[in-house]
Scaffold this motif. Sequence first.
Motif, PDB file in Angstrom:
ATOM      1  N   SER A   1      49.297  -9.139 -52.762  1.00  0.00           N
ATOM      2  CA  SER A   1      49.843  -8.503 -51.569  1.00  0.00           C
ATOM      3  C   SER A   1      50.276  -7.074 -51.853  1.00  0.00           C
ATOM      4  N   ARG A   2      50.089  -6.207 -50.884  1.00  0.00           N
ATOM      5  CA  ARG A   2      50.551  -4.830 -50.929  1.00  0.00           C
ATOM      6  C   ARG A   2      51.123  -4.486 -49.554  1.00  0.00           C
ATOM      7  N   PRO A   3      52.128  -3.632 -49.478  1.00  0.00           N
ATOM      8  CA  PRO A   3      52.720  -3.311 -48.182  1.00  0.00           C
ATOM      9  C   PRO A   3      51.776  -2.504 -47.298  1.00  0.00           C
ATOM     10  N   VAL A   4      52.046  -2.529 -46.012  1.00  0.00           N
ATOM     11  CA  VAL A   4      51.308  -1.672 -45.083  1.00  0.00           C
ATOM     12  C   VAL A   4      51.589  -0.225 -45.460  1.00  0.00           C
ATOM     13  N   PRO A   5      50.579   0.577 -45.729  1.00  0.00           N
ATOM     14  CA  PRO A   5      50.812   1.987 -46.075  1.00  0.00           C
ATOM     15  C   PRO A   5      51.594   2.701 -44.973  1.00  0.00           C
ATOM     16  N   ASP A   6      52.477   3.595 -45.364  1.00  0.00           N
ATOM     17  CA  ASP A   6      53.321   4.294 -44.392  1.00  0.00           C
ATOM     18  C   ASP A   6      52.497   4.989 -43.315  1.00  0.00           C
ATOM     19  N   ALA A   7      51.415   5.646 -43.722  1.00  0.00           N
ATOM     20  CA  ALA A   7      50.604   6.389 -42.751  1.00  0.00           C
ATOM     21  C   ALA A   7      49.948   5.440 -41.744  1.00  0.00           C
ATOM     22  N   VAL A   8      49.490   4.293 -42.219  1.00  0.00           N
ATOM     23  CA  VAL A   8      48.865   3.309 -41.329  1.00  0.00           C
ATOM     24  C   VAL A   8      49.908   2.711 -40.385  1.00  0.00           C
ATOM     25  N   HIS A   9      51.069   2.397 -40.938  1.00  0.00           N
ATOM     26  CA  HIS A   9      52.162   1.873 -40.114  1.00  0.00           C
ATOM     27  C   HIS A   9      52.504   2.855 -39.001  1.00  0.00           C
ATOM     28  N   GLN A  10      52.566   4.121 -39.338  1.00  0.00           N
ATOM     29  CA  GLN A  10      52.880   5.145 -38.343  1.00  0.00           C
ATOM     30  C   GLN A  10      51.783   5.250 -37.293  1.00  0.00           C
ATOM     31  N   ASP A  11      50.517   5.169 -37.727  1.00  0.00           N
ATOM     32  CA  ASP A  11      49.404   5.236 -36.779  1.00  0.00           C
ATOM     33  C   ASP A  11      49.460   4.085 -35.776  1.00  0.00           C
ATOM     34  N   LEU A  12      49.773   2.884 -36.270  1.00  0.00           N
ATOM     35  CA  LEU A  12      49.860   1.730 -35.381  1.00  0.00           C
ATOM     36  C   LEU A  12      50.989   1.906 -34.372  1.00  0.00           C
ATOM     37  N   ARG A  13      52.175   2.285 -34.879  1.00  0.00           N
ATOM     38  CA  ARG A  13      53.318   2.442 -33.992  1.00  0.00           C
ATOM     39  C   ARG A  13      53.091   3.565 -32.977  1.00  0.00           C
ATOM     40  N   THR A  14      52.496   4.665 -33.433  1.00  0.00           N
ATOM     41  CA  THR A  14      52.219   5.771 -32.521  1.00  0.00           C
ATOM     42  C   THR A  14      51.289   5.325 -31.399  1.00  0.00           C
ATOM     43  N   ALA A  15      50.302   4.501 -31.746  1.00  0.00           N
ATOM     44  CA  ALA A  15      49.334   4.038 -30.750  1.00  0.00           C
ATOM     45  C   ALA A  15      50.002   3.181 -29.684  1.00  0.00           C
ATOM     46  N   TRP A  16      50.719   2.152 -30.099  1.00  0.00           N
ATOM     47  CA  TRP A  16      51.233   1.262 -29.062  1.00  0.00           C
ATOM     48  C   TRP A  16      52.493   1.793 -28.389  1.00  0.00           C
ATOM     49  N   GLU A  17      53.200   2.705 -29.046  1.00  0.00           N
ATOM     50  CA  GLU A  17      54.375   3.283 -28.381  1.00  0.00           C
ATOM     51  C   GLU A  17      53.991   4.386 -27.396  1.00  0.00           C
ATOM     52  N   ASP A  18      52.744   4.844 -27.455  1.00  0.00           N
ATOM     53  CA  ASP A  18      52.248   5.849 -26.511  1.00  0.00           C
ATOM     54  C   ASP A  18      51.600   5.141 -25.324  1.00  0.00           C
ATOM     55  N   ASP A  19      52.419   4.679 -24.395  1.00  0.00           N
ATOM     56  CA  ASP A  19      51.947   4.050 -23.160  1.00  0.00           C
ATOM     57  C   ASP A  19      51.146   2.776 -23.431  1.00  0.00           C
ATOM     58  N   LEU A  20      51.526   2.059 -24.484  1.00  0.00           N
ATOM     59  CA  LEU A  20      50.894   0.787 -24.848  1.00  0.00           C
ATOM     60  C   LEU A  20      49.378   0.946 -24.969  1.00  0.00           C
ATOM     61  N   ASP A  21      48.955   1.856 -25.842  1.00  0.00           N
ATOM     62  CA  ASP A  21      47.529   2.156 -26.016  1.00  0.00           C
ATOM     63  C   ASP A  21      46.919   1.159 -27.002  1.00  0.00           C
ATOM     64  N   VAL A  22      46.594  -0.022 -26.498  1.00  0.00           N
ATOM     65  CA  VAL A  22      46.061  -1.087 -27.358  1.00  0.00           C
ATOM     66  C   VAL A  22      44.682  -0.740 -27.918  1.00  0.00           C
ATOM     67  N   PRO A  23      43.761  -0.133 -27.140  1.00  0.00           N
ATOM     68  CA  PRO A  23      42.484   0.259 -27.749  1.00  0.00           C
ATOM     69  C   PRO A  23      42.668   1.166 -28.966  1.00  0.00           C
ATOM     70  N   ALA A  24      43.685   2.037 -28.962  1.00  0.00           N
ATOM     71  CA  ALA A  24      43.944   2.882 -30.127  1.00  0.00           C
ATOM     72  C   ALA A  24      44.420   2.052 -31.310  1.00  0.00           C
ATOM     73  N   VAL A  25      45.176   0.984 -31.066  1.00  0.00           N
ATOM     74  CA  VAL A  25      45.582   0.073 -32.138  1.00  0.00           C
ATOM     75  C   VAL A  25      44.342  -0.565 -32.762  1.00  0.00           C
ATOM     76  N   LEU A  26      43.415  -1.001 -31.938  1.00  0.00           N
ATOM     77  CA  LEU A  26      42.175  -1.598 -32.444  1.00  0.00           C
ATOM     78  C   LEU A  26      41.372  -0.590 -33.259  1.00  0.00           C
ATOM     79  N   ASP A  27      41.400   0.681 -32.857  1.00  0.00           N
ATOM     80  CA  ASP A  27      40.704   1.718 -33.619  1.00  0.00           C
ATOM     81  C   ASP A  27      41.320   1.879 -35.014  1.00  0.00           C
ATOM     82  N   VAL A  28      42.644   1.778 -35.097  1.00  0.00           N
ATOM     83  CA  VAL A  28      43.304   1.854 -36.409  1.00  0.00           C
ATOM     84  C   VAL A  28      42.820   0.708 -37.290  1.00  0.00           C
TER      85      VAL A  28
END
Length: 223
Positions: free
Chosen positions: A158-185
Amino acid sequence: MLCITDARTGAPTEVRRTLTRVQAHVTGADTSSLRVLLVADVLARALELGRVPALTIADPPADLRERADALGIRPAETTAPVTGRALHVAGPDTPAPEDGIHVRVAPAAGTADASVLRLALLAVPRTEPADPGASAEEARTTLTRWRKAVATWATRPSRPVPDAVHQDLRTAWEDDLDVPAVLDVLRRVEHAEDLSDGARFETYAYADRLLGLDLTRDIGAAP
């Protein structure tokens, strides 16, 4: 912090850490109504991941509730308390109370097997009409591949979620619940050469707390 565009005003609105009612307004049992319930479910999940206390309210007819159960849409309360801020989730022609933030969901025509319908609907921005039947095969291929990959990655250290990836995911769904952007990540993570399999596993498991796609389903299954 989750920021949702109010469909009535077009203004982005931050949802702060106070009790929030996610109220789904449905009048039928078709795929458009099912999509409304799904958006409400994912919206509540996003709030919970942001440590916002959320309560989902919906009173669908029995046949729609059965379809929702097949999609992993969590049961909701049938009546709304008077406290807390309201997020009203509804189709374009469905009336909703004047208070709170309004989240409009475009219609969905047709259907697909329950096993792939959730992903087929989530892959389309909620403000755009969806035809899950047209994308069912692509959704099935993606789900099969991701679940198999997650089961393989789970056997690695096991390895933790990389900080940059974690930020990309949060940025996607916190921006008007952009789920397609989460899938792109997730698609980028799947093929990123600089990530370990353990980090990939933790990333997919974390994102699935929002998506509800049961991506860890095949862990431990016989090959």
